[in-house]
Scaffold this motif. Structure first.
Motif, PDB file in Angstrom:
ATOM      1  N   VAL A  29       0.846  -1.188   0.000  1.00  0.00           N
ATOM      2  CA  VAL A  29       0.000   0.000   0.000  1.00  0.00           C
ATOM      3  C   VAL A  29       0.885   1.243   0.000  1.00  0.00           C
ATOM      4  N   PHE A  30       0.651   2.140  -0.987  1.00  0.00           N
ATOM      5  CA  PHE A  30       1.448   3.358  -1.132  1.00  0.00           C
ATOM      6  C   PHE A  30       0.502   4.550  -1.239  1.00  0.00           C
ATOM      7  N   HIS A  31       0.723   5.559  -0.394  1.00  0.00           N
ATOM      8  CA  HIS A  31      -0.141   6.726  -0.311  1.00  0.00           C
ATOM      9  C   HIS A  31       0.494   7.915  -1.029  1.00  0.00           C
ATOM     10  N   TYR A  32      -0.356   8.697  -1.713  1.00  0.00           N
ATOM     11  CA  TYR A  32       0.090   9.904  -2.403  1.00  0.00           C
ATOM     12  C   TYR A  32      -0.960  10.993  -2.193  1.00  0.00           C
ATOM     13  N   GLY A  33      -0.483  12.215  -2.085  1.00  0.00           N
ATOM     14  CA  GLY A  33      -1.382  13.339  -1.906  1.00  0.00           C
ATOM     15  C   GLY A  33      -2.070  13.729  -3.204  1.00  0.00           C
ATOM     16  N   LEU A  34      -3.133  14.541  -3.081  1.00  0.00           N
ATOM     17  CA  LEU A  34      -3.897  14.996  -4.235  1.00  0.00           C
ATOM     18  C   LEU A  34      -4.020  16.515  -4.197  1.00  0.00           C
ATOM     19  N   GLN A  35      -3.685  17.138  -5.311  1.00  0.00           N
ATOM     20  CA  GLN A  35      -3.899  18.575  -5.423  1.00  0.00           C
ATOM     21  C   GLN A  35      -5.359  18.888  -5.707  1.00  0.00           C
ATOM     22  N   TYR A  36      -5.995  18.073  -6.529  1.00  0.00           N
ATOM     23  CA  TYR A  36      -7.398  18.258  -6.896  1.00  0.00           C
ATOM     24  C   TYR A  36      -8.196  17.131  -6.241  1.00  0.00           C
ATOM     25  N   LYS A  37      -8.958  17.484  -5.212  1.00  0.00           N
ATOM     26  CA  LYS A  37      -9.615  16.465  -4.405  1.00  0.00           C
ATOM     27  C   LYS A  37     -11.068  16.278  -4.842  1.00  0.00           C
ATOM     28  N   PRO A  38     -11.483  15.023  -4.999  1.00  0.00           N
ATOM     29  CA  PRO A  38     -12.892  14.742  -5.364  1.00  0.00           C
ATOM     30  C   PRO A  38     -13.780  14.776  -4.133  1.00  0.00           C
ATOM     31  N   SER A  39     -15.077  14.702  -4.366  1.00  0.00           N
ATOM     32  CA  SER A  39     -16.041  14.692  -3.275  1.00  0.00           C
ATOM     33  C   SER A  39     -17.241  13.856  -3.690  1.00  0.00           C
ATOM     34  N   GLN A  40     -17.871  13.234  -2.705  1.00  0.00           N
ATOM     35  CA  GLN A  40     -19.085  12.468  -2.973  1.00  0.00           C
ATOM     36  C   GLN A  40     -20.325  13.177  -2.446  1.00  0.00           C
ATOM     37  N   THR A  41     -20.183  14.445  -2.054  1.00  0.00           N
ATOM     38  CA  THR A  41     -21.305  15.217  -1.534  1.00  0.00           C
ATOM     39  C   THR A  41     -21.935  16.013  -2.656  1.00  0.00           C
ATOM     40  N   ASN A  42     -23.066  15.571  -3.130  1.00  0.00           N
ATOM     41  CA  ASN A  42     -23.770  16.318  -4.169  1.00  0.00           C
ATOM     42  C   ASN A  42     -25.278  16.162  -4.074  1.00  0.00           C
ATOM     43  N   VAL A  43     -25.778  15.583  -2.983  1.00  0.00           N
ATOM     44  CA  VAL A  43     -27.214  15.341  -2.838  1.00  0.00           C
ATOM     45  C   VAL A  43     -27.869  16.555  -2.198  1.00  0.00           C
ATOM     46  N   SER A  44     -28.900  17.058  -2.826  1.00  0.00           N
ATOM     47  CA  SER A  44     -29.654  18.182  -2.291  1.00  0.00           C
ATOM     48  C   SER A  44     -30.786  17.671  -1.421  1.00  0.00           C
ATOM     49  N   GLY A  45     -31.020  18.335  -0.318  1.00  0.00           N
ATOM     50  CA  GLY A  45     -32.083  17.914   0.582  1.00  0.00           C
ATOM     51  C   GLY A  45     -33.462  18.332   0.134  1.00  0.00           C
ATOM     52  N   ARG A  46     -33.549  19.094  -0.965  1.00  0.00           N
ATOM     53  CA  ARG A  46     -34.848  19.594  -1.417  1.00  0.00           C
ATOM     54  C   ARG A  46     -35.594  18.592  -2.279  1.00  0.00           C
ATOM     55  N   SER A  47     -34.922  17.598  -2.810  1.00  0.00           N
ATOM     56  CA  SER A  47     -35.579  16.629  -3.689  1.00  0.00           C
ATOM     57  C   SER A  47     -35.368  15.224  -3.157  1.00  0.00           C
ATOM     58  N   HIS A  48     -36.329  14.375  -3.468  1.00  0.00           N
ATOM     59  CA  HIS A  48     -36.340  13.008  -2.957  1.00  0.00           C
ATOM     60  C   HIS A  48     -35.323  12.143  -3.701  1.00  0.00           C
ATOM     61  N   VAL A  49     -34.629  11.282  -2.965  1.00  0.00           N
ATOM     62  CA  VAL A  49     -33.698  10.325  -3.550  1.00  0.00           C
ATOM     63  C   VAL A  49     -34.196   8.932  -3.212  1.00  0.00           C
TER      64      VAL A  49
END
Length: 658
Positions: A29-49
């Motif tokens: 296992v080898f770790h590397y940093g990221l300059q451009y970081k992704p995210s999994q937060t994109n759900v809006s609370g105003r609409s049903h999922v």
């Protein structure tokens, strides 16, 4: 499951379990940093999922791999497209900013559909298709250095014939393939917003209550003519080649060039008629009489007997039993019953001189059944019921797909492809009859439930075996008898021709499977494979190549991961489960909690071995954050397989693992 047949010689009933074969963490296992970081937060609370959307988001792989040159791409939280390439000498990753998509401006007062995750797909080493998750698709040309060039911007405009309440919706890219020397096809998915329901819900209101309907998802094939004409400053509409609709998002897609078809693994995807909606004509039973002056229609119909259904039916895991009432005077030679793989024929001649029965004689002429049956072992019997006026014609139908539960006996109108030579049945032929539960069984179930609930309230032994009160403390909140049964995802295999037509073999794989694992991204360039649940085992089925486009898909049992369903059932935070042929199955935890973030590796073993090897490595979680995507790259002079793991906080490489 007709094309997924296991080979008994490759099953291992003597298998006992997995033994830990540790892999040193610092060597793998080898770790590397990221300059451009992704995210999994994109759900809006105003609409049903919906549940299907949540499940699809959990299993969404945020990395797109180019198998031509071994590079990869992802989209960070600022909608920037980033390329990843491994050094052939040191195997260290290098990132490069390719393109920055514009951020849509959304009004907080406007109702907008739930956005999708950004997604991407490579056509080749120089062409990349990217979606922002809001409804725009960008086509990029990748240069050897520097940023990518924008060729064009597209959006998905849904034709009115598909019954959508929205003209433009967010979508996700699933697959990009070159289907001809001058044409490419991009497979997209989007949520279907019905016209008869509000955009934020999938239900209809009656009397102040909302009746929920299951969500549906559209599958689109967008066609691009190569080379794509560069028009970077104008938004164009996608050219829709074909469309399908199902109850779930595909979990795996593949373009089979030898069969000139696309394979969709997920729900059973169907075509939607593009013509006008048929005019509804009420039946005589639905027509209400108009009362005359001083006429009381309620008194005339209040005590009228209810018309019985044309038949009753029940089912078990492997059979369906249909009971049809017939006059007891009906001779046996007047009854004609014929079974086929997909249809049922029941024709009865009326007995001479007999009074007209209150229910018409059955007439089902090659009537399509809801699912396939085994015609060779199905049978019928006729019981004249002694001196009673009516006897019972009983049909015993053996299910071809054991374990599949039928919602009804006959296929609904338009639910299946028409059978050549079929005829329309007479009255009551299309009546949908609910399944009947035997009263004695219902009584036994009710008695057992009453005893069980009473035992829970009193704390007495619910089994009646003198085992004491309650459950052992170590087993509290841990008992789940159906845990091993529900592991994996139920899916069907749907084939669609590259031009949108249904291949001749299109209905051969439409039986549901319990898929435990799909091919590791980066290993399915030629032939895909699936790991399907078989009891407690996981059976590896590989798709054979076709000599001609008309060849039927042949799934070969290539290997078996013994007790795989059993060990996977204990993993409650699994995000990805991929396999590398018969060498290993890797189950990745999401790592979004304080604990977890592991990858569990289960090795394949010969059929005669009692033990197989397993290993555990720490990948996500902690400072690395949640795991968002994985792919397998082959680089270096020896084409060493390296697993690239994209986390919210960095990149992780797994070496010497598979």
């Amino acid at each position: 499951m007709s094309n997924f047949k296991s080979d008994r010689a490759l099953l291992n009933p003597r298998f006992e379990g997995y033994k830990l074969s540790p892999i040193p963490q610092e060597q793998a296992v080898f770790h590397y940093g990221l300059q451009y970081k992704p995210s999994q937060t994109n759900v809006s609370g105003r609409s049903h999922v919906s549940f299907q959307e949540v499940q699809s988001r959990i299993s969404h792989n945020h990395i797109a791999l180019c198998q031509e040159d071994g590079s990869a791409a992802y989209i960070d939280e600022e909608l920037r497209v980033v390329s990843i390439k491994l050094s052939e000498a040191t195997l260290e990753p290098a990132t490069r900013l390719l393109f920055e998509m514009p951020k849509p401006i959304l009004s907080p007062d406007a109702e907008s559909p739930q956005r999708e995750y950004p997604s991407a797909g490579f056509l080749n080493a120089s062409s990349l298709f990217v979606s922002d998750g809001y409804g725009s698709l960008y086509v990029l040309t990748i240069q050897s250095t520097g940023s990518a060039e924008l060729i064009g911007t597209f959006e998905l405009a849904i034709p009115a014939v598909y019954g959508s309440s929205r003209g433009v919706v967010p979508f996700r890219i699933h697959h990009v393939a070159q289907t001809a020397p001058d044409a490419a096809t991009v497979i997209l998915s989007s949520k279907h917003y019905r016209e008869d329901t509000p955009a934020e819900s999938n239900g209809t209101s009656q009397g102040g209550r909302t009746q929920s309907k299951g969500p549906e998802f559209d599958i689109w094939a967008a066609r691009f003519t190569l080379p794509i004409a560069p028009v970077p400053d104008q938004t164009r509409l996608l050219d829709i080649l074909w469309h399908r609709r199902g109850d779930d998002v595909p979990i795996y897609t593949f373009h089979d060039a030898s069969r000139r078809s696309f394979m969709l693994v997920g729900a059973s995807y169907r075509t939607i008629a593009a013509g006008p909606a048929p005019t509804y004509v009420p039946t005589p039973d639905e027509l209400a009489p108009i009362p005359r002056a001083n006429e009381n229609l309620d008194g005339a119909t209040l005590n009228a007997p209810q018309r019985p259904p044309p038949y009753s039916w029940t089912q078990t895991t492997d059979s369906v039993t249909v009971a049809i009432p017939l006059p007891s005077s009906t001779p046996t030679d007047a009854i004609r019953v014929a079974f086929s793989l997909r249809t049922l024929t029941v024709l009865v001649r009326g007995a001479g001189g007999a009074e007209d029965p209150p229910v018409p004689l059955p007439r089902y002429d090659m009537k399509p059944l809801w699912d396939h049956i085994q015609s060779g072992t199905s049978m019928w019997t006729f019981d004249r019921a002694a001196e009673r006026r009516y006897g019972v014609l009983t049909l015993h139908l053996d299910k071809a797909h054991e374990g599949t539960r039928w919602p009804q006996v006959f296929a609904a109108a338009g639910a299946t492809a028409p059978v050549p030579g079929s005829a329309t049945s007479d009255a009551d032929a299309d009546t949908e009859v609910p399944e009947t539960l035997d009263p004695s069984e219902l009584y036994a179930i009710r008695e057992a439930l009453e005893k069980y609930t009473a035992a829970l309230q009193s704390g007495e032994d619910a089994s009646g075996l003198g085992l004491g009160r309650g459950v052992p403390s170590l087993a509290q909140e841990e008992m789940d008898d159906e845990l091993d049964v529900s592991v994996g995802r139920s899916a069907c295999v749907t084939w669609v021709g590259a031009d949108g037509a249904s291949p001749a073999f299109g209905h051969d794989d439409d039986a549901p499977l319990q898929v435990l694992s799909t091919s590791f991204p980066g290993t399915d360039a030629e032939r895909p494979s699936l790991v399907v649940k078989n009891g407690l085992d996981g059976v590896v089925y590989e798709l054979g190549a076709a000599g001609s486009p008309e060849d039927k898909p042949e799934w070969k049992h290539a290997a078996t991961y013994s007790a795989l369903a059993f060990v996977l059932a204990s993993k409650r935070d699994t995000r990805f489960t991929y396999h590398v042929s018969s060498r290993a199955v890797l189950a990745f935890e999401s790592g979004s909690r304080d604990l977890g973030g592991n990858v569990y590796i289960y090795r394949g073993a010969p059929a005669k071995e009692k033990w197989a090897k397993q290993a555990v490595l720490k990948v996500g979680g902690g400072s690395a954050g949640a795991l968002l995507g994985v792919t397998l790259m082959k680089t270096g002079p020896n084409l060493e397989p390296v697993i690239l793991c994209l986390c919210e906080g960095g990149l992780i490489l797994l070496r010497n693992v598979v």
